[in-house]
Design a protein around this motif. Structure first.
Motif, PDB file in Angstrom:
ATOM      1  N   ALA A   1       0.912  -1.300  -0.261  1.00  0.00           N
ATOM      2  CA  ALA A   1      -0.084   0.089  -0.075  1.00  0.00           C
ATOM      3  C   ALA A   1       0.814   1.345   0.237  1.00  0.00           C
ATOM      4  O   ALA A   1      -0.014   2.851  -0.555  1.00  0.00           O
ATOM      5  CB  ALA A   1      -0.950   0.103   1.844  1.00  0.00           C
ATOM      6  N   ILE A   2       1.890   1.734   0.570  1.00  0.00           N
ATOM      7  CA  ILE A   2       2.918   2.741   0.774  1.00  0.00           C
ATOM      8  C   ILE A   2       3.858   2.998  -0.735  1.00  0.00           C
ATOM      9  O   ILE A   2       3.901   3.394  -0.689  1.00  0.00           O
ATOM     10  CB  ILE A   2       4.058   2.072   1.920  1.00  0.00           C
ATOM     11  N   GLN A   3       3.838   1.847  -0.852  1.00  0.00           N
ATOM     12  CA  GLN A   3       4.872   1.887  -2.350  1.00  0.00           C
ATOM     13  C   GLN A   3       3.857   2.011  -2.977  1.00  0.00           C
ATOM     14  O   GLN A   3       4.464   2.848  -4.137  1.00  0.00           O
ATOM     15  CB  GLN A   3       5.604   0.324  -2.714  1.00  0.00           C
ATOM     16  N   ALA A   4       2.783   1.704  -3.658  1.00  0.00           N
ATOM     17  CA  ALA A   4       1.290   2.466  -4.008  1.00  0.00           C
ATOM     18  C   ALA A   4       1.607   3.946  -4.573  1.00  0.00           C
ATOM     19  O   ALA A   4       1.175   4.168  -5.271  1.00  0.00           O
ATOM     20  CB  ALA A   4       0.395   1.259  -4.326  1.00  0.00           C
ATOM     21  N   LEU A   5       1.499   4.148  -2.988  1.00  0.00           N
ATOM     22  CA  LEU A   5       0.962   4.920  -2.421  1.00  0.00           C
ATOM     23  C   LEU A   5       2.196   6.273  -2.624  1.00  0.00           C
ATOM     24  O   LEU A   5       2.077   7.718  -3.248  1.00  0.00           O
ATOM     25  CB  LEU A   5       0.433   5.290  -0.904  1.00  0.00           C
ATOM     26  N   LEU A   6       3.351   5.888  -2.215  1.00  0.00           N
ATOM     27  CA  LEU A   6       4.501   7.539  -2.861  1.00  0.00           C
ATOM     28  C   LEU A   6       4.130   6.982  -4.433  1.00  0.00           C
ATOM     29  O   LEU A   6       4.845   8.269  -4.553  1.00  0.00           O
ATOM     30  CB  LEU A   6       5.639   6.434  -1.802  1.00  0.00           C
ATOM     31  N   THR A   7       4.457   5.912  -5.275  1.00  0.00           N
ATOM     32  CA  THR A   7       5.050   6.412  -6.091  1.00  0.00           C
ATOM     33  C   THR A   7       3.740   6.999  -7.246  1.00  0.00           C
ATOM     34  O   THR A   7       3.915   8.347  -7.883  1.00  0.00           O
ATOM     35  CB  THR A   7       4.548   4.309  -7.036  1.00  0.00           C
ATOM     36  N   ARG A   8       2.394   6.710  -6.680  1.00  0.00           N
ATOM     37  CA  ARG A   8       1.588   7.481  -7.345  1.00  0.00           C
ATOM     38  C   ARG A   8       1.333   8.834  -6.824  1.00  0.00           C
ATOM     39  O   ARG A   8       1.397   9.302  -7.822  1.00  0.00           O
ATOM     40  CB  ARG A   8      -0.011   6.836  -7.083  1.00  0.00           C
ATOM     41  N   THR A   9       1.708   9.437  -5.736  1.00  0.00           N
ATOM     42  CA  THR A   9       1.296  10.191  -5.476  1.00  0.00           C
ATOM     43  C   THR A   9       2.747  11.549  -6.108  1.00  0.00           C
ATOM     44  O   THR A   9       2.469  12.387  -6.179  1.00  0.00           O
ATOM     45  CB  THR A   9       1.242  10.720  -3.973  1.00  0.00           C
ATOM     46  N   LEU A  10       4.494  10.845  -5.930  1.00  0.00           N
ATOM     47  CA  LEU A  10       5.058  11.253  -5.857  1.00  0.00           C
ATOM     48  C   LEU A  10       5.377  11.557  -7.773  1.00  0.00           C
ATOM     49  O   LEU A  10       6.101  12.372  -8.778  1.00  0.00           O
ATOM     50  CB  LEU A  10       6.709  10.927  -5.728  1.00  0.00           C
ATOM     51  N   GLY A  11       4.475  10.378  -8.724  1.00  0.00           N
ATOM     52  CA  GLY A  11       4.826  10.706  -9.659  1.00  0.00           C
ATOM     53  C   GLY A  11       3.429  11.728 -10.601  1.00  0.00           C
ATOM     54  O   GLY A  11       4.077  12.042 -11.620  1.00  0.00           O
ATOM     55  N   ASP A  12       2.504  11.491  -9.988  1.00  0.00           N
ATOM     56  CA  ASP A  12       1.542  13.263 -10.490  1.00  0.00           C
ATOM     57  C   ASP A  12       1.952  14.314 -10.120  1.00  0.00           C
ATOM     58  O   ASP A  12       2.174  15.105 -11.177  1.00  0.00           O
ATOM     59  CB  ASP A  12       0.552  12.916  -9.803  1.00  0.00           C
ATOM     60  N   ALA A  13       2.903  14.916  -8.909  1.00  0.00           N
ATOM     61  CA  ALA A  13       3.589  15.665  -9.087  1.00  0.00           C
ATOM     62  C   ALA A  13       5.253  15.718  -9.527  1.00  0.00           C
ATOM     63  O   ALA A  13       5.305  16.549 -10.358  1.00  0.00           O
ATOM     64  CB  ALA A  13       4.070  15.491  -7.244  1.00  0.00           C
ATOM     65  N   PHE A  14       5.549  14.903 -10.266  1.00  0.00           N
ATOM     66  CA  PHE A  14       6.911  15.385 -10.381  1.00  0.00           C
ATOM     67  C   PHE A  14       7.254  13.522 -11.569  1.00  0.00           C
ATOM     68  O   PHE A  14       8.042  12.818 -11.852  1.00  0.00           O
ATOM     69  CB  PHE A  14       8.306  14.622  -9.788  1.00  0.00           C
ATOM     70  N   PRO A  15       5.929  14.047 -13.000  1.00  0.00           N
ATOM     71  CA  PRO A  15       6.191  13.233 -14.202  1.00  0.00           C
ATOM     72  C   PRO A  15       7.044  12.937 -14.781  1.00  0.00           C
ATOM     73  O   PRO A  15       7.133  11.621 -15.259  1.00  0.00           O
ATOM     74  CB  PRO A  15       4.926  13.635 -14.792  1.00  0.00           C
ATOM     75  N   ALA A  16       7.857  13.611 -14.975  1.00  0.00           N
ATOM     76  CA  ALA A  16       9.290  13.395 -16.104  1.00  0.00           C
ATOM     77  C   ALA A  16      10.346  12.252 -14.898  1.00  0.00           C
ATOM     78  O   ALA A  16      11.098  12.251 -15.378  1.00  0.00           O
ATOM     79  CB  ALA A  16       9.618  14.749 -15.900  1.00  0.00           C
ATOM     80  N   ASP A  17       9.815  12.371 -13.428  1.00  0.00           N
ATOM     81  CA  ASP A  17      11.087  11.486 -12.989  1.00  0.00           C
ATOM     82  C   ASP A  17      11.246   9.457 -12.740  1.00  0.00           C
ATOM     83  O   ASP A  17       9.681   9.589 -13.351  1.00  0.00           O
ATOM     84  CB  ASP A  17      10.829  12.270 -11.347  1.00  0.00           C
ATOM     85  N   GLY A  18      11.544   9.455 -12.266  1.00  0.00           N
ATOM     86  CA  GLY A  18      12.119   8.124 -12.222  1.00  0.00           C
ATOM     87  C   GLY A  18      11.971   7.088 -11.233  1.00  0.00           C
ATOM     88  O   GLY A  18      11.458   7.701 -10.095  1.00  0.00           O
ATOM     89  N   PHE A  19      11.607   5.793 -10.400  1.00  0.00           N
ATOM     90  CA  PHE A  19      10.943   5.621  -9.564  1.00  0.00           C
ATOM     91  C   PHE A  19      11.484   4.100  -9.104  1.00  0.00           C
ATOM     92  O   PHE A  19      11.212   3.245 -10.290  1.00  0.00           O
ATOM     93  CB  PHE A  19       9.687   5.404  -9.461  1.00  0.00           C
ATOM     94  N   ILE A  20      12.005   4.087  -7.818  1.00  0.00           N
ATOM     95  CA  ILE A  20      12.727   2.450  -7.170  1.00  0.00           C
ATOM     96  C   ILE A  20      12.394   2.123  -6.444  1.00  0.00           C
ATOM     97  O   ILE A  20      12.152   3.228  -5.211  1.00  0.00           O
ATOM     98  CB  ILE A  20      14.082   2.518  -7.349  1.00  0.00           C
ATOM     99  N   GLY A  21      11.317   0.856  -6.600  1.00  0.00           N
ATOM    100  CA  GLY A  21      10.866   0.934  -4.758  1.00  0.00           C
ATOM    101  C   GLY A  21      10.772  -0.599  -4.741  1.00  0.00           C
ATOM    102  O   GLY A  21      11.820  -0.791  -6.160  1.00  0.00           O
ATOM    103  N   GLU A  22      11.274  -1.492  -3.473  1.00  0.00           N
ATOM    104  CA  GLU A  22      11.600  -2.989  -2.934  1.00  0.00           C
ATOM    105  C   GLU A  22      10.684  -3.571  -3.893  1.00  0.00           C
ATOM    106  O   GLU A  22      11.291  -5.037  -4.098  1.00  0.00           O
ATOM    107  CB  GLU A  22      11.506  -2.795  -1.776  1.00  0.00           C
TER     108      GLU A  22
END
Length: 373
Positions: free
Chosen positions: A55-76
């Motif tokens: 739930a937290i990985q989904a929350l962080l990725t969606r929230t920050l992805g919406d705010a900074f769509p050009a950035d990349g994301f790495i999660g466990e």
């Protein structure tokens, strides 16, 4: 904090607060119903995975992805277990709906899984220059026991950590050494730490009255005041993991005459946090095997907290930690962290101990790394 990363910092803090809320809700639900099965999934590496991790990985990725769509994301995490378990998937969707639906809409179960998977394959150096790194729950085993754990958020630009936000829901903002996994904040407020490179590290309660939460305090650069080995205070993970060489860690402390284990924590992010606030200022970690490497989400960002209070971090060979090496830090072996003025002394003690114990295959190092800066 006024910095060029103000927008990123505000977004990451808001996401961390929501993530901490999710973790508390999952813990409360599991404690209320021991048969709920919140902690019944096991990953390939045999560490437990919880509803909160996904739930937290989904929350962080969606929230920050919406705010900074050009950035990349790495999660466990990857969504493999979710796709195979409709029951688990429904729990994750339910806790997100309860805690964060207004801020993190997911169209359906497939959307949720795709969001989680979007940060399970990217590696530093293979995508955008700016990459966010998440550890949704660092210290999952202690989280299950309602002991110390953390939510870790980092922003990297190339090889550099530029921003860190760490939420420790069970760590007191006024914590004092020695800190152990069962050092749970009796007030229930928890602790939020954050830093921007070159702008210092700050701390405040996760929960509290608005005046207190809105007025974080800057953490003094306490590590700069450590000038003698007598000033060293250790944090480690003693006799709890089989990945490290405990006798080396203890041997280094004995050579430096540092009380051992001192602070004793399972999760790496809580260890970096207690070093940031000054409950400790030294850690040494030598892996049992040469092919064992740290994972980026356990260290990226959280290390910046210690660096911003005057700490220095290298690997066992004295090399700078290369955060662009991949999801595993394959360019480095282990960790040596200490105040800048004492790092060379601690590093030399590590290699003296390795040599004395006949572990010369771990101590391939140029002598220049053991000299004062």
């Amino acid at each position: 904090m006024d910095s060029p990363y103000r927008h990123e910092l505000e977004a990451a803090i808001a996401a961390a607060e929501t993530a901490a809320h999710i973790s508390r809700e999952v813990l409360a639900a599991a404690q209320a119903d021991a048969t709920a099965g919140s902690f019944d999934v096991v990953k390939d590496d045999l560490s437990p995975v919880t509803v909160a991790d996904f739930a937290i990985q989904a929350l962080l990725t969606r929230t920050l992805g919406d705010a900074f769509p050009a950035d990349g994301f790495i999660g466990e995490e990857s969504a493999d277990e979710l796709r195979q378990s409709p029951k688990l998937l429904s729990r994750v969707l339910a806790v997100l709906a309860q805690c964060a639906a207004a801020n993190t809409p997911f169209r359906d179960a497939d959307d949720l899984c795709d969001v989680i998977d979007s940060c399970s394959t990217l590696a530093p150096g293979t995508g955008p220059d700016r990459i966010w790194v998440f550890d949704p729950i660092d210290g999952t085993k202690t989280f299950i026991r309602h002991e110390q754990y953390a939510v870790n958020i980092a922003l990297l630009e190339g090889k550099r950590q530029v921003l860190s936000v760490v939420a420790c829901p069970l760590l007191s903002v006024d914590v004092r050494a020695p800190v152990t996994d069962d050092s749970v904040d009796p007030t229930g407020r928890g602790c939020l730490l954050y830093a921007v490179r070159g702008y210092g590290a700050y701390t405040r309660p996760l929960l509290g009255d608005p005046g207190e939460v809105l007025q974080p305090r800057r953490i003094p650069r306490h590590a700069e005041n450590a000038t003698s080995p007598r000033d060293l205070r250790s944090v480690t993970c003693w006799a709890l993991l089989d990945s490290g060489v405990d006798v080396v860690h203890k041997g280094v402390a004995e050579q430096l005459q540092v009380p051992f284990p001192g602070c004793d924590l399972l999760g790496w992010v809580p260890r970096w946090a207690v070093m940031a606030v000054g409950a400790a200022n030294m850690t040494v970690w030598v892996y049992k095997k040469r092919d064992r490497y740290a994972k980026i989400w356990d260290h990226a960002g959280a290390m910046l907290l210690f660096e911003e209070v005057g700490g220095m971090i290298t690997d066992v060979h004295g090399k700078e930690i290369d955060l662009a090496a991949g999801r595993k830090l394959e360019a480095n072996f282990g960790f040596v962290a200490a105040p800048k003025k004492l790092h060379h002394i601690v590093l030399k003690a590590v290699h003296d101990t390795l040599k004395a114990q006949g572990r010369t295959n771990f101590s391939r190092i140029s002598c220049r790394y053991c000299q004062p800066p």
